[in-house]
Design an enzyme around this catalytic site. Structure first.
Site, short mmCIF file in Angstrom:
data_model
loop_
_atom_site.label_atom_id
_atom_site.label_comp_id
_atom_site.label_asym_id
_atom_site.label_seq_id
_atom_site.Cartn_x
_atom_site.Cartn_y
_atom_site.Cartn_z
N ALA A 104 15.30 35.22 -11.21
CA ALA A 104 16.53 35.95 -11.05
C ALA A 104 16.15 37.17 -10.12
CB ALA A 104 16.79 36.82 -12.45
N GLY A 147 14.41 32.88 -14.34
CA GLY A 147 15.86 32.04 -14.38
C GLY A 147 15.86 30.80 -13.54
N GLU A 150 15.09 28.20 -15.96
CA GLU A 150 16.01 28.09 -17.17
C GLU A 150 17.10 27.52 -16.65
OE1 GLU A 150 15.50 32.27 -19.59
OE2 GLU A 150 15.94 32.46 -17.78
N GLU A 170 8.65 36.30 -16.98
CA GLU A 170 9.36 37.66 -17.50
C GLU A 170 8.64 38.61 -18.31
OE1 GLU A 170 12.55 34.26 -17.37
OE2 GLU A 170 10.48 34.27 -17.88
#
Length: 296
Positions: A104, A147, A150, A170
């Site tokens: 992200a 992300g 994911e 993370e």
């Protein structure tokens, strides 16, 4: 220079500029009318021998395809268009050879507060990939971290280049995965391995990811996208109705008990007999010819 001569020059300049503007507007109209539309952070095309595969390429090279809100929103818009396009039977999402998506956009979220993330339902729009009815394949080269990992797991099938690396780092930032990393990863590879990846933040090479069951196949880096598109073409040649039903059944297997899953599968199987594609597919098999599915 006389006033008349000067006036002619001014008029000619205005006319020339108007022609340029008209040409520019016409070019923009052509661009806006293309199936892929105009995007800032992604490239979208229809590919394959008969254009049956939608290809979404993440395109923020300087940020290693970090998933900012703008990029995620554009992916959602592209998926909506491809989902509605009856000529597209499968979708491929990829990045660059350096990065599928390195995570992200940390700069975008670093100063957010709990109340902001909660009230805005932060990352809610990311889920669009997982709700597409058509099969979605991830072609992962380079980094698929946070992300990015994911996002790949939201797809139905993951293929990886030889140098791809997966991870959920993370925890190293003082947070935890928030877009399915703790849930989809655990379902894909089991509790112990998922715990190890989530709690250490370590990166997993493609070969190890394949052994874990996270990745279906590995291809040479320069062949990954083409090979993924070939498989997507094969999937797209099926009945779109049967594809959607089969995809839904597999997804239900992760959400329910075996008994409930078997019941759901049987009902979807029965439902196929109400379609023209079932009649065509079985007739083609008996007649030893290729089926011509109409998605009806």
């Amino acid at each position: 220079m006389s006033a008349r001569a000067l006036g002619k020059i001014i008029i000619q300049k205005v006319l020339t500029e108007n022609v340029h503007i008209k040409h520019k507007l016409a070019a923009n109209v052509r661009l806006l009318s293309t199936p892929s539309g105009i995007y800032e952070y992604i490239n979208v095309t229809k590919t394959g021998s008969n254009g049956s595969v939608g290809l979404i390429q993440l395109n923020r090279p300087k940020a290693l395809n970090a998933l900012c809100n703008g990029l995620v929103n554009e992916v959602g818009q592209a998926l909506d268009i491809l989902e509605a396009d009856s000529s597209v039977g499968a979708i491929v999402i990829t990045g660059s050879e350096k990065a599928f998506a390195a995570g992200a956009d940390i700069k975008e979220m670093a100063n957010k507060t709990y109340s902001e993330t909660y009230s805005e339902n932060f990352t809610q729009n990311w889920a669009r990939v997982s709700t597409v009815r058509k099969p979605v394949l991830a072609a992962v080269n380079g980094f698929a971290l946070g992300g990015g990992c994911e996002l790949a797991m939201m797809c139905d099938i993951i293929y990886a280049g030889e140098t791809a690396k997966f991870g959920q780092p993370e925890i190293l930032l003082g947070v935890l995965p928030g877009v399915g990393g703790t849930q989809r990863l655990t379902r894909a590879i089991g509790k112990s391995k998922a715990m190890e990846i989530v709690l250490t933040g370590n990166q997993v090479p493609a070969q190890e990811a394949e052994k874990m069951g996270l990745v279906s196949k590995i291809f040479p880096v320069d062949q990954l996208v083409n090979e993924t598109v070939k498989i997507a073409e094969k999937i797209a040649s099926n009945s779109q109705l049967a594809n959607a039903a089969a995809k839904e059944c597999v997804n239900v297997a992760f959400e329910t008990t075996l008994t409930e899953g078997l019941h759901f599968e049987k009902r979807m199987f029965h439902g196929c007999f109400a379609t023209k594609d079932q009649k065509e597919g079985m007739a083609a098999f008996i007649e030893k010819r290729k089926a011509n599915f109409t998605n009806e």
